[in-house]
Enzyme design. Structure first.
Site, PDB file in Angstrom:
ATOM      1  N   SER A 227     -55.188  12.921  77.741  1.00  0.00           N
ATOM      2  CA  SER A 227     -56.119  12.907  78.859  1.00  0.00           C
ATOM      3  C   SER A 227     -57.330  13.746  78.480  1.00  0.00           C
ATOM      4  O   SER A 227     -57.381  14.332  77.392  1.00  0.00           O
ATOM      5  CB  SER A 227     -55.476  13.485  80.129  1.00  0.00           C
ATOM      6  OG  SER A 227     -54.362  12.723  80.528  1.00  0.00           O
ATOM      7  N   SER A 265     -54.400   7.394  79.577  1.00  0.00           N
ATOM      8  CA  SER A 265     -55.132   8.658  79.528  1.00  0.00           C
ATOM      9  C   SER A 265     -55.694   8.975  80.905  1.00  0.00           C
ATOM     10  O   SER A 265     -56.155   8.088  81.626  1.00  0.00           O
ATOM     11  CB  SER A 265     -56.276   8.563  78.514  1.00  0.00           C
ATOM     12  OG  SER A 265     -56.914   9.800  78.331  1.00  0.00           O
ATOM     13  N   GLU A 267     -58.603  10.832  82.757  1.00  0.00           N
ATOM     14  CA  GLU A 267     -59.909  11.499  82.703  1.00  0.00           C
ATOM     15  C   GLU A 267     -60.272  11.938  84.114  1.00  0.00           C
ATOM     16  O   GLU A 267     -60.698  11.125  84.945  1.00  0.00           O
ATOM     17  CB  GLU A 267     -60.980  10.565  82.137  1.00  0.00           C
ATOM     18  CG  GLU A 267     -61.016  10.488  80.622  1.00  0.00           C
ATOM     19  CD  GLU A 267     -59.793   9.809  80.037  1.00  0.00           C
ATOM     20  OE1 GLU A 267     -59.214  10.336  79.074  1.00  0.00           O
ATOM     21  OE2 GLU A 267     -59.380   8.764  80.540  1.00  0.00           O
TER      22      GLU A 267
END
Length: 352
Positions: A227, A265, A267
């Site tokens: 991340s 991931s 973000e």
């Protein structure tokens, strides 16, 4: 890197009052009898006063949501930040949350009596290098990161919450950068700190060059998505809606490095302004604030154009600063993330 000038330290701490602390947790060696831990904690204190009683305007933006940041619903609802921000690994987000609450209540008896604190804690997954099943971070490590916070230069790379993270299949870590904007003769600072743990090798771009496609060795034994957490601080007088606009521009800075927001991931970006302190308790029904006016178009354009430039430049540079500062790290099961070969990377750029 970039058009706009940097602050004194090229760090989030160039915003007056902002402090950063790290606690690195490094235990065991591959092949040894003890679990291998390559993790840690990073703290960001938004101002040097009483955070619980003097909150700040803040906003959160999510680019890809496979991750966690606590207090998001509070910030979405009220637009207020009233705690330090703590970064750690995925396994220990609960422990870090509990530790921040205990830290603050131990130092202020009115917390949890007259009102509760709901702290901001965010994570990235460093389990490629660190054995999460060993639960290697303790409450004392969170306290140490909070106590270590200071202004001035910020350590980057394999430090604190960035100890076990990756960056386009190279070693990643903590990175920071800042930019100065000038509006009507007054200087303001925008600073960003990243916990980088994102990207696949072929995606890596540097100044638009596909460097990741040119450096095909120094690969880990397998790719593991992580991340990217971004913390954006500014002394610009902005309200939560404006801060959300800034947080969203971090997406573009990461995009310049090659990020597409991979499916696995998370973000998640938080932005806050130190310009207005909002009291938790007041006898007045309204509190005066100072806010930058939107919809202005001067001869040189909207002031937000320059502000957005600053966010994008700082986010892009913070990511690369994390990569350049990081060394090769060997972790659990002999898993290794290699440091970026800077000379080779620069050679690919100069051949363009």
């Amino acid at each position: 890197m970039g058009f706009l000038p940097t602050g004194t330290h090229n760090a989030i701490t160039d915003v007056p009052g902002v402090r950063v602390g790290h606690q690195t947790v490094w235990k065991g060696e591959p092949g040894g009898a003890n679990p291998v831990i390559r993790s840690g904690v990073t703290s960001i204190w938004p101002h040097s006063g009483d955070l619980f009683r003097e909150r700040l305007y803040a906003a959160v933006s999510v680019f890809n949501g496979y991750g966690e940041m606590t207090s998001r619903s509070v910030i979405d609802e009220w637009g207020l930040l009233g705690s330090p921000i703590v970064l750690t690994d995925t396994v220990h987000i609960g422990l870090a949350y509990d530790s921040v609450v205990r830290y603050m209540t131990e130092r202020d008896p009115e917390i949890a009596d007259k009102d509760v604190v709901i702290p901001v804690v965010a994570e990235t997954d460093d389990s490629f290098l660190s054995d999460g099943r060993a639960f290697g971070i303790a409450r004392e490590d969170v306290y140490a990161a909070l106590d270590a916070a200071k202004d001035g230069a910020v350590q980057e790379g394999c430090i604190g919450a960035g100890t076990g993270t990756q960056f386009f299949d190279f070693k990643g870590g903590i990175g920071t950068a800042s930019r100065i904007v000038e509006l009507s003769g007054q200087r303001f600072t925008i600073g960003i700190l990243l916990q980088t743990n994102y990207g696949s090798r072929h995606q890596l771009l540097i100044a638009g060059a596909p460097v990741g496609r040119q450096i095909t060795d120094l690969m880990p034994k397998r790719h593991q998505d992580g991340s990217c957490i971004a913390v954006l601080a500014t002394d610009l007088p902005l309200h939560p809606g404006q801060l959300r606009r800034l947080a969203r521009r971090v997406d573009i800075g990461l995009g310049r490095t090659g990020s597409v927001g991979n499916d696995g991931s998370g973000e998640i970006f938080i932005a806050f302004s130190t310009a207005n302190r909002i009291p938790r308790s007041t006898q007045r029904p309204a509190h005066p604030i100072n806010v930058l006016v939107e919809g202005q178009f001067w001869t040189e354009g909207s002031p937000f154009d320059q502000i957005f430039d600053a966010v994008v430049e700082a986010a892009e540079e913070a990511a690369f600063n994390a990569m350049v500062a990081a060394d090769t790290v060997e972790g659990r099961d002999g898993n290794t993330l290699f440091g970026f070969p800077l000379d080779r990377g620069l050679a690919h750029l100069t051949r363009r």
